[in-house]
Design a protein around this motif. Structure first.
Motif, PDB file in Angstrom:
ATOM      1  N   LYS A 174       0.821  -1.213   0.000  1.00  0.00           N
ATOM      2  CA  LYS A 174       0.000   0.000   0.000  1.00  0.00           C
ATOM      3  C   LYS A 174       0.855   1.263   0.000  1.00  0.00           C
ATOM      4  O   LYS A 174       0.458   2.296  -0.547  1.00  0.00           O
ATOM      5  CB  LYS A 174      -0.923  -0.004   1.220  1.00  0.00           C
ATOM      6  CG  LYS A 174      -2.011  -1.059   1.156  1.00  0.00           C
ATOM      7  CD  LYS A 174      -2.874  -1.053   2.414  1.00  0.00           C
ATOM      8  CE  LYS A 174      -3.951  -2.120   2.351  1.00  0.00           C
ATOM      9  NZ  LYS A 174      -4.789  -2.141   3.574  1.00  0.00           N
ATOM     10  N   ALA A 175       2.034   1.186   0.607  1.00  0.00           N
ATOM     11  CA  ALA A 175       2.912   2.354   0.686  1.00  0.00           C
ATOM     12  C   ALA A 175       3.856   2.457  -0.498  1.00  0.00           C
ATOM     13  O   ALA A 175       4.558   3.471  -0.649  1.00  0.00           O
ATOM     14  CB  ALA A 175       3.725   2.302   1.984  1.00  0.00           C
ATOM     15  N   ALA A 176       3.897   1.432  -1.364  1.00  0.00           N
ATOM     16  CA  ALA A 176       4.840   1.423  -2.487  1.00  0.00           C
ATOM     17  C   ALA A 176       4.490   2.496  -3.509  1.00  0.00           C
ATOM     18  O   ALA A 176       3.314   2.810  -3.726  1.00  0.00           O
ATOM     19  CB  ALA A 176       4.843   0.050  -3.144  1.00  0.00           C
ATOM     20  N   GLU A 177       5.503   3.052  -4.143  1.00  0.00           N
ATOM     21  CA  GLU A 177       5.293   4.079  -5.171  1.00  0.00           C
ATOM     22  C   GLU A 177       4.785   3.461  -6.478  1.00  0.00           C
ATOM     23  O   GLU A 177       4.052   4.099  -7.237  1.00  0.00           O
ATOM     24  CB  GLU A 177       6.604   4.834  -5.415  1.00  0.00           C
ATOM     25  CG  GLU A 177       7.081   5.615  -4.195  1.00  0.00           C
ATOM     26  CD  GLU A 177       8.438   6.270  -4.394  1.00  0.00           C
ATOM     27  OE1 GLU A 177       8.761   7.177  -3.618  1.00  0.00           O
ATOM     28  OE2 GLU A 177       9.166   5.865  -5.328  1.00  0.00           O
ATOM     29  N   VAL A 178       5.180   2.236  -6.751  1.00  0.00           N
ATOM     30  CA  VAL A 178       4.742   1.522  -7.960  1.00  0.00           C
ATOM     31  C   VAL A 178       4.398   0.080  -7.555  1.00  0.00           C
ATOM     32  O   VAL A 178       5.136  -0.537  -6.798  1.00  0.00           O
ATOM     33  CB  VAL A 178       5.836   1.500  -9.050  1.00  0.00           C
ATOM     34  CG1 VAL A 178       5.351   0.700 -10.267  1.00  0.00           C
ATOM     35  CG2 VAL A 178       6.227   2.912  -9.451  1.00  0.00           C
ATOM     36  N   VAL A 179       3.279  -0.415  -8.046  1.00  0.00           N
ATOM     37  CA  VAL A 179       2.902  -1.803  -7.796  1.00  0.00           C
ATOM     38  C   VAL A 179       2.638  -2.492  -9.135  1.00  0.00           C
ATOM     39  O   VAL A 179       1.835  -2.018  -9.945  1.00  0.00           O
ATOM     40  CB  VAL A 179       1.647  -1.912  -6.913  1.00  0.00           C
ATOM     41  CG1 VAL A 179       1.252  -3.383  -6.745  1.00  0.00           C
ATOM     42  CG2 VAL A 179       1.895  -1.281  -5.548  1.00  0.00           C
ATOM     43  N   LEU A 180       3.340  -3.595  -9.375  1.00  0.00           N
ATOM     44  CA  LEU A 180       3.143  -4.389 -10.583  1.00  0.00           C
ATOM     45  C   LEU A 180       2.427  -5.683 -10.206  1.00  0.00           C
ATOM     46  O   LEU A 180       2.841  -6.379  -9.286  1.00  0.00           O
ATOM     47  CB  LEU A 180       4.488  -4.726 -11.236  1.00  0.00           C
ATOM     48  CG  LEU A 180       5.339  -3.548 -11.727  1.00  0.00           C
ATOM     49  CD1 LEU A 180       6.659  -4.064 -12.285  1.00  0.00           C
ATOM     50  CD2 LEU A 180       4.587  -2.747 -12.775  1.00  0.00           C
ATOM     51  N   CYS A 181       1.354  -5.992 -10.933  1.00  0.00           N
ATOM     52  CA  CYS A 181       0.596  -7.219 -10.691  1.00  0.00           C
ATOM     53  C   CYS A 181       0.589  -8.055 -11.969  1.00  0.00           C
ATOM     54  O   CYS A 181       0.281  -7.551 -13.050  1.00  0.00           O
ATOM     55  CB  CYS A 181      -0.841  -6.900 -10.284  1.00  0.00           C
ATOM     56  SG  CYS A 181      -0.979  -5.949  -8.744  1.00  0.00           S
ATOM     57  N   GLU A 182       0.928  -9.327 -11.840  1.00  0.00           N
ATOM     58  CA  GLU A 182       0.962 -10.217 -12.991  1.00  0.00           C
ATOM     59  C   GLU A 182       0.456 -11.598 -12.590  1.00  0.00           C
ATOM     60  O   GLU A 182       0.461 -11.971 -11.407  1.00  0.00           O
ATOM     61  CB  GLU A 182       2.384 -10.351 -13.548  1.00  0.00           C
ATOM     62  CG  GLU A 182       2.926  -9.095 -14.222  1.00  0.00           C
ATOM     63  CD  GLU A 182       2.272  -8.807 -15.559  1.00  0.00           C
ATOM     64  OE1 GLU A 182       1.533  -9.687 -16.067  1.00  0.00           O
ATOM     65  OE2 GLU A 182       2.494  -7.704 -16.097  1.00  0.00           O
ATOM     66  N   THR A 183       0.027 -12.337 -13.599  1.00  0.00           N
ATOM     67  CA  THR A 183      -0.365 -13.725 -13.428  1.00  0.00           C
ATOM     68  C   THR A 183       0.524 -14.592 -14.294  1.00  0.00           C
ATOM     69  O   THR A 183       0.733 -14.278 -15.471  1.00  0.00           O
ATOM     70  CB  THR A 183      -1.840 -13.941 -13.829  1.00  0.00           C
ATOM     71  OG1 THR A 183      -2.671 -13.128 -12.998  1.00  0.00           O
ATOM     72  CG2 THR A 183      -2.240 -15.392 -13.661  1.00  0.00           C
ATOM     73  N   PHE A 184       1.068 -15.652 -13.715  1.00  0.00           N
ATOM     74  CA  PHE A 184       1.973 -16.534 -14.440  1.00  0.00           C
ATOM     75  C   PHE A 184       1.538 -17.990 -14.262  1.00  0.00           C
ATOM     76  O   PHE A 184       1.054 -18.380 -13.199  1.00  0.00           O
ATOM     77  CB  PHE A 184       3.416 -16.406 -13.923  1.00  0.00           C
ATOM     78  CG  PHE A 184       4.012 -15.036 -14.102  1.00  0.00           C
ATOM     79  CD1 PHE A 184       4.573 -14.665 -15.312  1.00  0.00           C
ATOM     80  CD2 PHE A 184       4.026 -14.137 -13.051  1.00  0.00           C
ATOM     81  CE1 PHE A 184       5.129 -13.409 -15.472  1.00  0.00           C
ATOM     82  CE2 PHE A 184       4.582 -12.879 -13.199  1.00  0.00           C
ATOM     83  CZ  PHE A 184       5.133 -12.512 -14.415  1.00  0.00           C
ATOM     84  N   ASP A 185       1.745 -18.768 -15.306  1.00  0.00           N
ATOM     85  CA  ASP A 185       1.560 -20.215 -15.239  1.00  0.00           C
ATOM     86  C   ASP A 185       2.891 -20.886 -15.522  1.00  0.00           C
ATOM     87  O   ASP A 185       3.570 -20.552 -16.504  1.00  0.00           O
ATOM     88  CB  ASP A 185       0.514 -20.685 -16.251  1.00  0.00           C
ATOM     89  CG  ASP A 185      -0.890 -20.279 -15.839  1.00  0.00           C
ATOM     90  OD1 ASP A 185      -1.370 -20.806 -14.824  1.00  0.00           O
ATOM     91  OD2 ASP A 185      -1.492 -19.427 -16.518  1.00  0.00           O
ATOM     92  N   VAL A 186       3.266 -21.815 -14.655  1.00  0.00           N
ATOM     93  CA  VAL A 186       4.489 -22.593 -14.830  1.00  0.00           C
ATOM     94  C   VAL A 186       4.080 -23.986 -15.289  1.00  0.00           C
ATOM     95  O   VAL A 186       3.284 -24.654 -14.629  1.00  0.00           O
ATOM     96  CB  VAL A 186       5.291 -22.680 -13.522  1.00  0.00           C
ATOM     97  CG1 VAL A 186       6.564 -23.499 -13.719  1.00  0.00           C
ATOM     98  CG2 VAL A 186       5.623 -21.289 -13.014  1.00  0.00           C
ATOM     99  N   GLN A 187       4.622 -24.410 -16.427  1.00  0.00           N
ATOM    100  CA  GLN A 187       4.187 -25.684 -16.998  1.00  0.00           C
ATOM    101  C   GLN A 187       4.661 -26.869 -16.171  1.00  0.00           C
ATOM    102  O   GLN A 187       5.669 -26.806 -15.480  1.00  0.00           O
ATOM    103  CB  GLN A 187       4.694 -25.827 -18.445  1.00  0.00           C
ATOM    104  CG  GLN A 187       6.157 -26.237 -18.583  1.00  0.00           C
ATOM    105  CD  GLN A 187       7.121 -25.079 -18.403  1.00  0.00           C
ATOM    106  OE1 GLN A 187       6.726 -23.961 -18.076  1.00  0.00           O
ATOM    107  NE2 GLN A 187       8.394 -25.333 -18.645  1.00  0.00           N
ATOM    108  N   ARG A 188       3.909 -27.938 -16.269  1.00  0.00           N
ATOM    109  CA  ARG A 188       4.313 -29.193 -15.642  1.00  0.00           C
ATOM    110  C   ARG A 188       5.528 -29.744 -16.378  1.00  0.00           C
ATOM    111  O   ARG A 188       5.682 -29.565 -17.585  1.00  0.00           O
ATOM    112  CB  ARG A 188       3.168 -30.196 -15.725  1.00  0.00           C
ATOM    113  CG  ARG A 188       3.459 -31.526 -15.061  1.00  0.00           C
ATOM    114  CD  ARG A 188       2.396 -32.537 -15.355  1.00  0.00           C
ATOM    115  NE  ARG A 188       1.048 -32.027 -15.108  1.00  0.00           N
ATOM    116  CZ  ARG A 188      -0.026 -32.783 -15.095  1.00  0.00           C
ATOM    117  NH1 ARG A 188       0.084 -34.079 -15.321  1.00  0.00           N
ATOM    118  NH2 ARG A 188      -1.211 -32.254 -14.866  1.00  0.00           N
TER     119      ARG A 188
END
Length: 264
Positions: free
Chosen positions: A87-101
């Motif tokens: 909440k206090a960060a100047e920049v927030v990056l949000c991502e979704t990743f899938d790691v293959q089996r």
């Protein structure tokens, strides 16, 4: 997680392609293959669970009817207050990743040889000797012997890679059959069996947020991820998600991390 362990032979329900349902013993592999061709098994199709998040959702078909959920374990690994730092960060990056089996295809497939010396009450086992003491304890428990009466003879492994050397159903069956027949019993996996039934690992879905200062300094990491454990929790339990939680911060000097992992 012990509630999700596998029997040496499937009982009432088969949970993956290649799960052992019957054992055939013969003088040589050719006779065993011929006898196996006469075995007939009728399967009733069931809904497939191929996504850890869907399997963890309320109302999903259960792999184990005796349990109320498909989630084998859910836990949080944290350092500091990641939510507050985000909440206090100047920049927030949000991502979704899938790691293959993934899995391994060693040049040498799995194999085990067991010999029962009834006079001495000693079971000798060659094979799956990458983690000798753990596997000896498991075999001893299943065949009803004290641990000192099970001798593991370690040979050149020929490559392990996380797919060879751990306990599989066949290893326990070979030991039991050697004791029952009072003759040496050997089983060597063929390539088709390996491709069907050997361990897979690392299939994960990540939802991650990273908080930064504008100069690029990382101040917080929050990762919620699901780890597909397959049909059963085998020898190493939640090692894969545990390792992932430890790897999330990597070599970064991040003061607050909160990776959360429901393991399936």
């Amino acid at each position: 997680m012990s509630r999700y362990l596998q029997r040496p032979l499937a009982h009432d329900k088969v949970r993956y392609v290649g799960e052992p349902v019957v054992a055939v013993v013969a003088e040589d592999r050719y006779r065993a293959e011929d006898a196996l061709a006469h075995v007939r098994v009728d399967y009733e199709p069931l809904p497939a669970l191929v996504d850890a998040r869907a399997a963890a959702a309320p109302g999903a078909p259960r792999l184990f009817e005796s349990e109320s959920t498909n989630v084998a374990a859910a836990y949080t690994v944290a350092c500091g207050d990641a939510e507050r730092a985000l909440k206090a960060a100047e920049v927030v990056l949000c991502e979704t990743f899938d790691v293959q089996r993934h899995t391994a295809v060693p040049l040498e497939t799995r194999g085990v040889l067991a010999e029962w010396d009834a006079g001495r009450g000693v079971l000798s086992v060659w094979g799956m000797t990458k983690v000798v003491h753990i596997n000896r304890r498991i075999i001893a428990e299943h065949v009803g012997l004290p641990e000192h009466c099970v001798h593991f003879l370690s040979t050149d492994v020929g490559g392990a890679f996380g797919v060879r050397g751990e306990i599989y159903p066949e290893d326990i069956l070979v030991a039991l059959l050697a004791m029952r027949t009072r003759r040496p019993v050997r089983w060597i996996e063929d390539r088709r069996e390996h491709l069907q039934a050997a361990n897979h690992s690392r299939e994960q879905h990540h939802e991650i947020a990273i908080g930064l200062r504008r100069d690029g300094t990382i101040v917080a990491i929050h990762d919620r991820f699901w780890n597909d454990m397959g049909a059963y929790v085998r020898t190493h339990g939640a090692t894969a998600p545990n390792n992932t939680a430890a790897y999330i911060p990597a070599p970064t000097a991040c003061p607050t991390t909160a990776p959360t992992s429901p393991a399936w």
